[in-house]
Design a protein around this motif. Sequence first.
Motif, PDB file in Angstrom:
ATOM      1  N   TYR A  48      -5.391  59.391   1.218  1.00  0.00           N
ATOM      2  CA  TYR A  48      -4.686  60.747   0.707  1.00  0.00           C
ATOM      3  C   TYR A  48      -5.146  61.105  -0.655  1.00  0.00           C
ATOM      4  N   GLY A  49      -5.811  60.019  -1.207  1.00  0.00           N
ATOM      5  CA  GLY A  49      -6.116  60.302  -2.384  1.00  0.00           C
ATOM      6  C   GLY A  49      -5.560  59.537  -3.679  1.00  0.00           C
ATOM      7  N   GLY A  50      -5.947  59.204  -4.802  1.00  0.00           N
ATOM      8  CA  GLY A  50      -5.318  58.484  -5.791  1.00  0.00           C
ATOM      9  C   GLY A  50      -5.428  59.375  -7.142  1.00  0.00           C
ATOM     10  N   HIS A  51      -6.026  60.458  -7.097  1.00  0.00           N
ATOM     11  CA  HIS A  51      -6.117  61.232  -8.429  1.00  0.00           C
ATOM     12  C   HIS A  51      -4.760  62.012  -8.732  1.00  0.00           C
ATOM     13  N   MET A  63       2.314  57.652   3.861  1.00  0.00           N
ATOM     14  CA  MET A  63       2.153  59.008   3.912  1.00  0.00           C
ATOM     15  C   MET A  63       1.966  59.494   5.206  1.00  0.00           C
ATOM     16  N   ASP A  64       1.329  58.672   6.249  1.00  0.00           N
ATOM     17  CA  ASP A  64       1.145  59.014   7.520  1.00  0.00           C
ATOM     18  C   ASP A  64       2.573  59.113   8.326  1.00  0.00           C
ATOM     19  N   GLU A  73       4.534  62.400   9.724  1.00  0.00           N
ATOM     20  CA  GLU A  73       4.924  62.640  11.215  1.00  0.00           C
ATOM     21  C   GLU A  73       6.396  63.057  11.070  1.00  0.00           C
ATOM     22  N   LYS A  74       7.181  62.432  10.086  1.00  0.00           N
ATOM     23  CA  LYS A  74       8.568  62.767  10.233  1.00  0.00           C
ATOM     24  C   LYS A  74       8.792  64.140   9.870  1.00  0.00           C
ATOM     25  N   CYS A 111       2.913  70.082   5.974  1.00  0.00           N
ATOM     26  CA  CYS A 111       1.793  69.115   5.932  1.00  0.00           C
ATOM     27  C   CYS A 111       1.795  68.189   4.654  1.00  0.00           C
ATOM     28  N   VAL A 112       1.113  67.152   4.529  1.00  0.00           N
ATOM     29  CA  VAL A 112       0.943  66.349   3.324  1.00  0.00           C
ATOM     30  C   VAL A 112      -0.240  66.444   2.881  1.00  0.00           C
ATOM     31  N   ALA A 113      -0.206  66.856   1.503  1.00  0.00           N
ATOM     32  CA  ALA A 113      -1.466  66.965   0.596  1.00  0.00           C
ATOM     33  C   ALA A 113      -2.570  65.973   0.510  1.00  0.00           C
ATOM     34  N   LYS A 114      -3.677  66.295   0.787  1.00  0.00           N
ATOM     35  CA  LYS A 114      -4.775  65.061   0.704  1.00  0.00           C
ATOM     36  C   LYS A 114      -5.945  65.630  -0.010  1.00  0.00           C
ATOM     37  N   GLU A 115      -6.290  64.408  -0.805  1.00  0.00           N
ATOM     38  CA  GLU A 115      -7.607  64.948  -1.535  1.00  0.00           C
ATOM     39  C   GLU A 115      -8.610  65.629  -0.952  1.00  0.00           C
ATOM     40  N   LYS A 116      -9.279  66.502  -1.365  1.00  0.00           N
ATOM     41  CA  LYS A 116     -10.309  67.500  -0.826  1.00  0.00           C
ATOM     42  C   LYS A 116      -9.970  68.224   0.560  1.00  0.00           C
TER      43      LYS A 116
END
Lengths: 277, 311
Positions: B22-25, B272-273, B277-278, B291-296
Amino acid sequence: MKVRFWGVRGSCATPGGRYLRYGGNTTAIEVRAASGHRILIDLGTGVTELAKELMAAEFGQGRGELPVLLTHTHVDHIQGLPFFTPLFIRGNSIRIMGRELEGASLKEVLQDQLNGHYSPLYGLENLAAGLEVQTLRAGSSWPAEGFEVKTQLAPHGSTSVVACRITADGKSVVIMTDVEHAPEGISSELTELARDCDLLVHDAMFSDSEYTLRAGWGHSSISSAIAAAHAVGAKRLALFHHSPDSSDDRLDMLVQDAAEASSVPLFAAQEGHDVTV
Amino acid sequence: MYLTFWGVRGSYPVPGAATVRYGGHTSCVELRSDRGKCLVIDAGTGLRGLGKKLAQEFRKPDGATYNLILSHVHWDHIQGLPFFEPAYIGDTKIVVHAPRAAAKELRQVIGGITRHEFFPVDLDAVPADFEFHEVVPGSAFEIDEFTVLPIGLNHPFGAVGYRVDADGSSMAYVSDTAPFDRMLHKQHFTAGIEEPSDEDREILKTMRANLVESLREVDTVIYDTHFTSEEYEQFPHWGHSTPEHALQICQEAGVRQLVLYHHAPAHDDDMMDRIAEKFGLLGKEANVVVCVAKEKMTLTMGEVTNPGIVA
């Protein structure tokens, strides 16, 4: 004596899959003596991981005591402060030591970091733990129970930082980060501070070719870290303050080349690793 | 119009194996119009990576202007600014649009993070020219083909969200904000929940209604969902929302897609997964894509007329 690197990265944190082995958190080093005493050097993002360990022990019950030595206040060395959970527990006693600054006091600078514009903490006074900010003259010994801590100013671009020699259990570690020595090499004062130390943790942000483009930025090349280790007679060298552009694979390569070129045994500091001195 | 996430995390950057997917920035979003004009939303640590990409795109001798819209100036939303590579190229102009939360000028406040004690290069000393533009909730303005509407949010010391319309579609960025029922955030420290006065409740009611109205029929909404509902009960005074609150607002506003954003540092990839889903399922019931934001991750809003750029 044990040294644990909680953050080894310079400038800014580097999340992502390319930084897993050496780690992406900014600078934080814990030194522990056999007596159980500990001292923390710098408050980069690495302290958020240390905080978890401390909170599971006496700091979670408000009975922790921790001296912290700040090499300087550039953001990568203090940005973990507002997220260092032991500061939120009443009863903990945390003492930040740094050098006297010109213009503003160390406390004012840290206060500004937490001002309402930048932080919902609105100031140091809202940290529940007892936080003491103490300014000391570099060049003198600094007080930390269980250790002998000697300090010296080291050049860092247009400013200077605190380099320190921490001694316990008959062993010494010297931490010299964010330092760029003069072209003729490490100063006599810093040589004196680091002489014959068991471990020298030294800024090695740049490869030699990167350094040629960034001379004057206040950081060392790997070669100048090796030269300093050799000059002071260090028994081991830890390359530290890795560039955010150095991925794991790149660091592997740089370290391999450096090890071949160095008469002093060396390694690159890795987050989460304990080094026995 | 399409967008790419460069930082999705709240509070502070989180390197390590637990955040690889998901990314750490910290907060940063790149918004592009169909013809490729860029609008940067927030300047967390993700901005460094985006800046490298923009610097590669930079072609002299045209020069370039970079527009950044900031939600507020807490560290996690501005700490990437000193590492924004276009600031170190000559012939560039960087226009920072941000709310002013107190009497201090924006230049002073934002430039303050590069005071010499914090950073070796002062904002005033970089080759790029910096300009600062104060945004006011409710007062829309134009940047290139983007129409930008600042929206007042409920966050310590103040923050704004933005609705952006371009290319016949729309997106909104709603971060950072607390929900609008328990507490009105002001400009002082709170160690716990502060019961709202009758006047506070009126302000909150208006703020919420105004947010819903501003998000009406928006295609994609990026929303501060820092906390799970259990965590929120512990820290209701921290100024962040939950996916439940975000979904409620988006459902009322008739939003097509909700993107959960500003993930808490402790929320690892597996967690985050589970959240994805929930709330994907709950979203279906509410007729909102979640949906859930992910880096890139790149998302498109409406029909992109020049899909060649999206790749």
